[in-house]
Design a protein around this motif. Structure first.
Motif, PDB file in Angstrom:
ATOM      1  N   PHE A 671       1.054  -0.964   0.362  1.00 16.33           N
ATOM      2  CA  PHE A 671      -0.014  -0.239  -0.244  1.00 16.33           C
ATOM      3  C   PHE A 671       0.967   1.265   0.322  1.00 16.33           C
ATOM      4  O   PHE A 671       1.876   1.421  -0.031  1.00 16.33           O
ATOM      5  N   GLN A 674       3.460   1.906   2.891  1.00 11.23           N
ATOM      6  CA  GLN A 674       4.514   0.935   2.780  1.00 11.23           C
ATOM      7  C   GLN A 674       5.262   1.521   1.255  1.00 11.23           C
ATOM      8  O   GLN A 674       6.864   1.513   1.544  1.00 11.23           O
TER       9      GLN A 674
ATOM     10  N   VAL B  13      -6.328   4.127   1.273  1.00  7.34           N
ATOM     11  CA  VAL B  13      -6.794   3.126   0.500  1.00  7.34           C
ATOM     12  C   VAL B  13      -6.391   2.237   0.574  1.00  7.34           C
ATOM     13  O   VAL B  13      -6.661   0.876   0.188  1.00  7.34           O
ATOM     14  N   TYR B  14      -6.650   0.955   2.503  1.00 11.16           N
ATOM     15  CA  TYR B  14      -6.467   0.385   2.588  1.00 11.16           C
ATOM     16  C   TYR B  14      -7.408  -1.282   2.066  1.00 11.16           C
ATOM     17  O   TYR B  14      -7.848  -1.938   1.648  1.00 11.16           O
ATOM     18  N   ASN B  17      -7.899  -4.918   3.217  1.00 15.61           N
ATOM     19  CA  ASN B  17      -6.999  -5.104   3.670  1.00 15.61           C
ATOM     20  C   ASN B  17      -6.559  -5.093   5.154  1.00 15.61           C
ATOM     21  O   ASN B  17      -7.079  -3.603   5.407  1.00 15.61           O
ATOM     22  N   ASP B  20      -0.604  -2.883   7.441  1.00 10.93           N
ATOM     23  CA  ASP B  20       0.558  -3.368   8.603  1.00 10.93           C
ATOM     24  C   ASP B  20       1.034  -2.492   9.581  1.00 10.93           C
ATOM     25  O   ASP B  20       0.620  -1.430  10.082  1.00 10.93           O
TER      26      ASP B  20
END
Lengths: 830, 218
Positions: A671, A674, B13-14, B17, B20
């Motif tokens: 994403f 990251q 915009v995950y 999901n 992390d």
């Protein structure tokens, strides 16, 4: 009778609110009150008259929002509005027939727009808007200019400067402080006072925003810093909503009771703001009329300020960061030649994080336009840090241009005892305000005795007086001569510092590291001399805040002399470092200024030198970049270059890592945060390699240039900045023109630098029009140049419609497009 | 706080999901930085509202033509004009961060957006409380730029609230609000209580938006 003859000698009463009274007479919300000067003159005159009869000595014209930015169509010509407003006050004075002098004050409120860099209004455009209305006001016969309700020091400066430079009228200026005693844009009380007194207003103070009770803490602080008479104009309490009505909750008698207290504290000019009525003013005048005015004392604080904070010189010593200066710095010189403003900004941020209180700014190089660069650097730094700046130049034009656009009261480096220097520098300080550094040298050079240097300091102070520049606005630099050629260099400087502080009573400053020039292990000499100088009265040291030795000397000195309460700064800095030997090695890793940019974020995982070794153990550079570990990437690369060639490192680690992450982003397993963490980690690694290549004397590969800009009218550039980071990773040389960029600037850059790819971003439908205009201009003038676009409101169809060559739906797409266009070599990362 | 973090993750915009750990850490730090940088300020004013037909809306001195706003306001006799901002401190922090660390800047910007929404919700709750005493209930807030309610009305709302002076909320020539983390909106008030379960994001017609709230998630 002139108002200046009465000001500060006799309590003066302003009038009260205008807007609320006009609304009661039928002014609609959103309707411009100034239009009533001509259309409803009787109502306006009636209100003025009521205030005069209530006891007001100063009546404000109904021109609060009258400026060319709000009145630019022909239906309400600005000049007529201002003329009518002034006539209305004069007519009210005539009708009321009171036997005392009533002054007409031109009321000047804010433009309603925010100035750059936060907003879209240029400083000079704000200045021009104020100049115009002030010129009309003077022509129409006002007695003074009253600038009020300002919530931004920059706009305040534009207004006061416009009044001072274009009229002969007395100038009053007041700002809105909130309950934290700050302006909306962050300035505190000493910052506002020092700015306004530097610009030489006749009276200053607070209005609007708060009720009388809530203003008292602000007033107390104003009175402790100000030397000129203080104005207080509160609202009638706080606004409350009752049905459709907004009302203010402090009744006239209660208002007057608090105003009495305010006068007893020392306010010299009082009145009312929103929600106050002729009744409030009548009670106020009755309650306060016979209170003797408390005389203002001259304050002797040395203060430099920015839009967000003031630095008040005192018993402690201040750190002036010396790193923004090309002398002896190859990389900095290159950055200046390349017009790399980001380099300078990062250097500023790093010094702030390392403890600087003020930043010296020197961008002088023989072959650059120093004036333009200085203005850009000062404006740029003021968009990333609120530390006050020290404008350091021998170019008088650069100095003036920087002082003019500086937001706050700057420090100026420097004037000397040479007559020519004083003749050119002092007029600038008198005009723009500032604290100026006086160097103890004159036509016959630098005296080699403390006596000689003190004499020059005296001469500088005397000469400054002729310009009305007070002692508090001069800081003396007695100059340190290296002990390698002048055996008594340190002794003379220390003695001169002591005498300047003790006998002349002014603050001192010194470029500390000169002392060791030409000798080995300079930090040893520098830091010990620094301690000695502070002990002899050094008010500010121009030093490198990233130097561990200097910061150790600084913190130890303040802890030892009881200038660091509970040793808290010392403890905070060194408690976690363990035994002394550990101090250097630990902070050496985190305090490294060597340009990776890897340590300038100020928060987060940086600084944990011990933890670093463990967390990345067993990881290679590729993994570290994929995981987005910036610090680790920097350190691993540093050890890797000892054993591997830069190119090999790029091919075996960097390219595979970036490809991996890029693909992951495309297929939805990685994403945006990251992707960017990896990009930042790669950037940290590249910077180590770049340095290595530069050191080896090899010519770095020539990189393809790409222009990036957020289009005119658009001030949101986060998308553009994302694309920039990624393009840089993939070996493009990004020319970042910033936000709100006119089409002509983009065209000029493309032509001058022979650019083949331009990336444009726009956030909103309202600014896509300007994107289209830019594309049209580029297609006409440089048809061979490709244009890629991106931004929240765009899509392929829209992009086609406005004639773009490529629409990048995300940042990686623009990288792929740029690569596809480029030559073979730029298809690979750096 | 948990809700705030969730919203920030949505703005990043995950989608569905999981976020992390490193990004989550950035989110937490960003909210901490925003605590000191944000100077929340808001203002509202209430006006009488008259509706003619489906799209002619009138309040104060202003006439608005908008079908989608008309639908939102149906049955209301008062309208609340509302402005809120996180202040220039957030813009300054964002700009500074974008010079040193873009990953952090992107996260910070998402967190600021989430914080602003939360602040607006809290303000709206207070206004609702206030109006409840007069027996009125609020509709979901509606901003210029939603549906066919032209973004140009931002300027009118800002002027009617005198928001430059009162809360430091200004607008550029190209209709961008400064400070950037700001909201202008209108909120209908009606004596009838209508349960509007569709609020903000879910009420929007743009079903393929990458930022769309995931309705089935807790």
């Amino acid at each position: 009778m002139m108002i200046k003859e009465e000001l500060g000698k006799k309590l003066l009463f302003f009038d009260g609110g205008m807007g609320t009274l006009l609304q009661a007479k039928g002014l609609k919300p959103g309707e411009l009150p100034e239009t009533w000067n001509a259309g409803h003159a009787e109502e306006v005159i009636g209100i003025h008259q009521a205030y005069i009869e209530a006891g007001s000595d100063i009546i404000l014209t109904n021109t609060f929002g009258a400026n060319a930015l709000k009145f630019h169509d022909s239906s309400h010509p600005l000049k007529e509005i201002v003329c009518a407003a002034v006539q209305n006050v004069k007519e009210a004075v005539r009708r009321s027939g009171v036997g005392r002098k009533v002054y007409t004050a031109l009321d000047v409120g804010p433009t309603g727009k925010l100035l750059k860099p936060m907003g879209d209004l240029e400083f000079e455009d704000a200045y021009e808007a104020f100049r115009q209305v002030m010129a009309y006001g003077e022509e129409a016969g006002v007695d003074l200019i009253h600038i009020e309700t300002m919530s931004d020091t920059y706009e305040l400066k534009a207004a006061v400067l416009a009044a001072k430079e274009n009229t002969k009228l007395p100038v009053f200026a007041t700002a809105i402080f909130d309950d934290r005693k700050k302006l909306l844009t962050g300035a505190d009380v000493p910052a506002v006072v020092s700015l306004l007194e530097g610009l030489r207003v006749d009276a200053l103070g607070i209005n609007c925003g708060l009720g009388p009770e809530q203003m008292i803490p602000v007033l107390d602080e104003l009175l402790s810093y100000a030397s000129v008479p203080v104005i207080v104009k509160p609202n009638a309490g706080l606004p409350r909503q009752r049905g459709n009505e907004t009302f203010y909750d402090v009744l006239p008698e209660d208002f007057a009771g608090t105003m009495k207290q305010i006068v007893e504290k020392g306010a010299a000019v009082i009145g009312g703001c929103c929600g106050t009525t002729p009744d409030h003013i009548r009670y106020m005048a009755d309650y306060c009329r016979h209170i003797p005015l408390k005389p203002m004392e001259k304050k002797s604080y040395t203060i430099v300020s920015s839009y967000g904070q003031a630095v008040v010189f005192g018993a402690d010593s201040k750190i002036v960061g010396e790193r923004i200066n090309p002398t002896g710095k190859k990389k900095f010189r290159q950055a200046l030649k390349d017009h790399d403003l980001d380099y300078i900004l990062k250097e500023g941020i790093l010094q702030e994080e390392n403890g600087a209180h003020i930043l010296d700014v020197n961008v002088g190089l023989p072959d650059i336009d120093e004036k333009a660069m200085m203005v850009e650097a000062v404006a740029g730094l003021q968009s990333v840090t609120s530390l006050p700046l020290q404008i350091d130049t021998v170019d008088i034009h650069a100095m003036e241009a920087a002082l003019r656009i500086y937001n706050g009261k700057a420090m100026v480096n420097s004037v000397s005892g040479k007559q020519e220097s004083m003749d050119t520098v002092f007029p600038l300080i008198a005009r723009y305000g500032g604290v100026v550094i006086g160097l103890t040298l004159d036509e016959s050079g630098i005296p080699n005795t403390a006596d000689g240097r003190v004499k020059i300091a005296e001469k500088i102070i005397r000469e400054a007086e002729k310009y009305g520049i007070e002692k508090k606005d001069i800081v003396i630099d007695v100059l340190a001569m290296t002990i390698s050629s002048e055996p008594h260099g340190a002794l003379v400087a220390l003695e001169a510092i002591r005498r300047v502080r003790k006998y002349l009573g002014v603050h001192t400053i010194l470029g500390v590291s000169n002392i060791s020039f030409g000798l080995p292990c300079r930090p040893i000499l520098n830091s010990n001399f620094y301690t000695m100088a502070m002990y002899n009265g050094l008010s500010a040291g121009i030093v490198n805040p990233s130097s561990d030795e200097m910061m150790e000397a600084y913190h130890a000195y303040h802890a030892l002399l009881g200038l660091d309460e509970n040793c808290s700064a010392y403890v905070e800095k060194y408690a976690s470092h363990g035994p002394r030997n550990a101090v250097r090695s630990a902070s050496g890793q985190t305090g490294n200024a060597s340009g990776s940019g890897g340590n300038v974020s100020g928060v987060g995982s940086a600084g944990n030198a011990a933890g670093f070794g463990n967390s990345s153990e067993g990881m290679n550079l590729k993994t570290v970049i994929e995981k987005g570990l910036k610090e680790e990437a920097h350190h691993i690369t540093e050890s890797l270059v000892q054993v591997q060639e830069p190119l090999e490192i790029i091919n075996t680690h960097l390219i595979p890592a970036l490809d991996h992450v890029g693909k992951g982003f495309e297929n939805g397993s990685v994403f945006l945060p990251q992707l960017l963490m990896s990009a930042e980690a790669a950037k940290a690694a590249f910077s180590v390699l770049k340095e290595r290549i530069a050191d080896s004397g090899e010519q770095a590969e020539k990189k393809e240039k790409v222009v990036l800009a957020t289009v005119k009218g658009d001030i949101h550039d986060i998308g553009k900045n994302i694309v920039k980071v990624l393009l840089e990773n993939y070996s493009f040389d990004v020319v970042d023109l910033g936000k709100d960029v006119p089409p002509e600037t983009i065209l000029k850059t493309v032509k001058e630098q022979d650019i083949r790819l331009v990336g444009l971003s726009a956030l909103m439908t309202t600014t896509v029009a300007s994107m289209e205009e830019t594309i049209r201009l580029l297609k006409k003038e440089v048809p061979e140049c490709k244009i890629m676009v991106g931004g929240a409101v765009l899509n392929q169809e829209y992009a086609d419609m406005i004639g773009a060559d490529f629409y990048g739906k995300d940042a990686m797409q623009s990288v792929y497009y740029a690569q596809g266009l480029g030559t073979e070599k730029s298809k690979n990362p750096q | 706080m948990e809700q705030l973090k969730k919203e920030a993750v949505r703005y990043l915009v995950y989608g569905k999901n999981a976020v992390d750990a490193q990004t989550l850490e950035l989110i937490e730090e960003s909210f901490m930085n925003l605590q000191s940088a944000a100077g929340r300020k808001s203002i509202y004013r209430i006006f009488d509202l008259s509706l003619a037909g489906k799209e002619n809306i009138r309040f104060g001195n202003l006439e608005v033509k908008s079908k989608s706003l008309g639908k939102n306001l149906l049955g209301c006799d008062k309208i609340v004009l509302f402005g809120a901002t996180l202040g220039v401190g957030v813009d300054q922090l964002l700009f500074r961060t974008s010079k040193t660390d873009m990953a952090r800047a992107v996260v910070l910007q998402a967190c600021a957006a989430a914080l602003l929404e939360e602040y607006c919700d809290a303000c709206q709750d207070e206004i609702a409380e206030e109006l409840k005493r007069e027996g009125r209930f609020l509709r979901p807030r509606f901003s210029p730029g939603y549906g066919d309610f032209s973004i140009e009305y931002q300027r009118n709302v800002i002027r009617m609230l005198d928001s430059a002076k009162t809360i430091g909320l200004t607008i550029t020539d190209s209709m961008m609000m400064v400070p950037s983390k700001s909201v202008t909106a209108v909120i209908g008030a009606s004596t009838l209580l209508i349960h509007c379960h569709r609020q903000g994001c879910e009420a929007c017609g743009k079903k393929d938006c990458i930022y769309r709230r995931q309705e089935n998630l807790p």
